[in-house]
Every structure is written in structure tokens, then in C-alpha cells.
Design a protein around this motif. Structure first.
Motif, mmCIF file in Angstrom:
data_model
loop_
_atom_site.group_PDB
_atom_site.id
_atom_site.type_symbol
_atom_site.label_atom_id
_atom_site.label_comp_id
_atom_site.label_asym_id
_atom_site.label_seq_id
_atom_site.Cartn_x
_atom_site.Cartn_y
_atom_site.Cartn_z
ATOM 1 N N GLY A 50 33.106 -27.534 -6.352
ATOM 2 C CA GLY A 50 32.670 -26.756 -5.181
ATOM 3 C C GLY A 50 33.428 -25.443 -5.071
ATOM 4 N N ALA A 51 33.633 -24.986 -3.834
ATOM 5 C CA ALA A 51 34.294 -23.701 -3.612
ATOM 6 C C ALA A 51 35.794 -23.806 -3.885
ATOM 7 N N SER A 52 36.299 -22.842 -4.650
ATOM 8 C CA SER A 52 37.742 -22.782 -4.926
ATOM 9 C C SER A 52 38.345 -21.667 -4.078
ATOM 10 N N PRO A 53 39.496 -21.926 -3.427
ATOM 11 C CA PRO A 53 40.053 -20.943 -2.490
ATOM 12 C C PRO A 53 40.668 -19.720 -3.174
ATOM 13 N N LEU A 54 40.191 -18.568 -2.773
ATOM 14 C CA LEU A 54 40.754 -17.296 -3.234
ATOM 15 C C LEU A 54 41.858 -16.882 -2.272
ATOM 16 N N LYS A 76 30.872 -13.833 -6.815
ATOM 17 C CA LYS A 76 31.293 -14.932 -5.929
ATOM 18 C C LYS A 76 30.803 -16.314 -6.371
ATOM 19 N N SER A 77 29.615 -16.356 -6.998
ATOM 20 C CA SER A 77 29.072 -17.666 -7.398
ATOM 21 C C SER A 77 29.980 -18.375 -8.390
ATOM 22 N N LEU A 78 30.811 -17.622 -9.112
ATOM 23 C CA LEU A 78 31.716 -18.225 -10.095
ATOM 24 C C LEU A 78 32.702 -19.166 -9.430
ATOM 25 N N TRP A 79 33.253 -18.765 -8.280
ATOM 26 C CA TRP A 79 34.267 -19.604 -7.628
ATOM 27 C C TRP A 79 33.747 -20.369 -6.413
ATOM 28 N N GLU A 80 32.543 -20.074 -5.999
ATOM 29 C CA GLU A 80 31.998 -20.794 -4.842
ATOM 30 C C GLU A 80 31.220 -22.045 -5.257
ATOM 31 N N ASN A 81 30.939 -22.164 -6.552
ATOM 32 C CA ASN A 81 30.162 -23.313 -7.051
ATOM 33 C C ASN A 81 30.794 -23.897 -8.311
ATOM 34 N N THR A 82 32.080 -24.182 -8.281
ATOM 35 C CA THR A 82 32.744 -24.672 -9.490
ATOM 36 C C THR A 82 32.345 -26.121 -9.788
ATOM 37 N N ALA A 83 32.342 -26.431 -11.069
ATOM 38 C CA ALA A 83 32.114 -27.814 -11.494
ATOM 39 C C ALA A 83 33.392 -28.613 -11.263
ATOM 40 N N LYS A 84 33.281 -29.920 -11.331
ATOM 41 C CA LYS A 84 34.455 -30.776 -11.141
ATOM 42 C C LYS A 84 35.165 -30.963 -12.477
ATOM 43 N N LEU A 85 36.472 -30.820 -12.443
ATOM 44 C CA LEU A 85 37.304 -30.920 -13.641
ATOM 45 C C LEU A 85 37.007 -32.180 -14.458
ATOM 46 N N SER A 86 36.854 -33.291 -13.772
ATOM 47 C CA SER A 86 36.647 -34.576 -14.458
ATOM 48 C C SER A 86 35.358 -34.604 -15.281
#
Length: 231
Positions: A50-54, A76-86
Motif C-alpha cells: 500500500g502507501a509508503s510514508p514519504l 506518486k503512484s510508485l509509493w502510494e500503491n506499493t506491493a507487499k514485500l512478502s
């Protein structure tokens, strides 16, 4: 086919118990992205997805930096819709490099995240590029390889220095000293620029380990990744 880079952002948004916001640091994603854009496919993940805090302080500090402002406004879509690490466990073969963006956030989550540690170990097993800038190398401080050795053992490495942490007044807030942890993990191979706040990039593991010291190093880290993956 273009090379693929997995970019990892923090999910941690608070500075210790100060209540101040933190996260990832704007130029430390913007500048490497600028170096890699059009040359590599970039996939972005974070521990929680999901969203990663800037970190808002990085937006303010780099408001006169053209590439950071453009990145902030257009990507913005790069960090507002991140995939889950796992989601990426077992998939190191599909990528050419993994890159950990700095900011103080990684000191709390990626430094101790078991999923992140396993992922890095898998990238090492596949002899892929492992890279990080500023506080991003916090993610590397506790990583053990499949043979039980420390990822950094005997390898040159850098990251945000004690003197720089002192200069920003956050030594007491940090959960540990990044410089000390990197120096310990590498067996005394930590190095830093002769002058704080200047670019310093260190390459180890036969060209497969790339670390940068501070925000000023971010662009050069991006260029080093680009060269290492033949992009």
C-alpha cells in the motif's frame, strides 16, 4: 528485455517516540529513479504494501531540487500503491537488483524485518545486485547468507555516518547507530567521505553490493546500479 529492479521503501512513519513523522527520503528515490528510468523496469514494494510514508522534511529540504520536485508531482503512484514485500520471496531470479531507499524509517522496520532479510539472502544466492543508500543500508545490518555468514562480512560498505546523524540531532532518537552496525557487520570495512554531506559510493561483493552514504550519494548510487545491471 529490460533489466528489472525491485525498489524497497519503508512502511514506518514515526520517529521513535518523538511523534515526529518520518518515512523514506525524497531524493534518495527520485535521483536513482531518474538514473534508471527508461533503462530498467522498476517494481516498488514495502513491508506492509500500500502507501509508503514519504518524510515531509525531505519534501521541504529538496523543494529547490528540480528532479525531486518533478518526481514528487508526477510519480506518486510508485509509493502510494506499493506491493507487499512478502510477495517477492522466491522470486529473486526475476530481478537484476534490489535497492533500499533511505530515510529514517528503515532504521525501525527494514533493519529487523525477517521477510526483508530472507529476500536479501535470496538475492545474494542468485548473485544479484544488492544496493542501498543513506539509512537504506540498515536493511543489510542483520542479514545472514544461506551459508550462515553475514552478508557484509569482509565487504566494504557505507551508510549515514555518526557525524551526520549528530549534525541532524537524531543520535538519541535512533534505535541504533547505523555506522557502528555496518562497521561491525563488515568487520571494520565501513568507510565514509572525507567531508560530511558529499557523495560517497562503495562497491563490494565483486560489484554486486552497492551502498551510498547520504542524500548526496543517491544519484551516483543509481548510476552504479545502472552500470552493474548492464542497463
Amino acid at each position: 528485455m529490460a533489466p528489472k529492479v525491485l525498489v524497497i521503501l519503508t512502511s514506518h512513519d514515526k520517529m521513535g517516540n518523538t511523534g515526529k513523522p518520518t518515512g523514506w527520503y525524497l531524493p534518495e528515490f527520485a535521483h536513482p529513479y531518474e538514473a534508471l528510468e527508461g533503462h530498467a523496469d522498476i517494481v516498488v514494494a514495502s513491508p506492509n504494501g500500500g502507501a509508503s510514508p514519504l518524510d515531509p522534511s525531505s519534501v521541504e529540504a529538496f523543494k529547490s531540487d528540480e528532479s525531486s520536485v518533478s518526481f514528487l508531482n508526477n510519480k506518486k503512484s510508485l509509493w502510494e500503491n506499493t506491493a507487499k514485500l512478502s510477495d517477492f520471496l522466491g522470486k529473486a531470479k526475476e530481478f537484476d537488483a534490489i535497492f533500499f531507499v533511505g530515510g529514517h524509517g528503515p532504521m525501525w522496520d527494514l533493519a529487523v524485518d525477517a521477510t526483508s532479510h530472507k529476500l536479501i539472502s535470496e538475492f545474494a544466492d542468485e548473485n544479484k545486485v544488492i544496493s542501498a543508500v543513506c539509512h537504506g543500508p540498515a536493511a543489510l545490518t542483520q542479514v545472514k547468507l544461506s551459508n550462515g555468514k553475514h552478508l557484509l562480512a569482509g565487504e566494504p560498505v557505507t551508510g549515514f555516518s555518526n557525524s551526520e546523524e549528530t549534525a541532524v540531532g537524531l543520535v538519541e532518537v535512533m534505535p541504533f547507530s547505523l555506522e557502528d552496525a555496518l562497521n561491525e557487520g563488515s568487520g571494520g570495512k565501513y568507510s565514509k567521505a572525507a567531508q560530511d554531506w558529499t557523495s560517497h559510493v562503495v562497491v563490494g561483493r565483486g560489484g554486486k553490493l552497492i551502498t551510498g552514504q547520504n542524500p548526496a550519494s543517491a544519484s551516483d548510487v543509481g548510476k552504479a546500479i545502472k552500470q552493474a545491471i548492464g542497463a
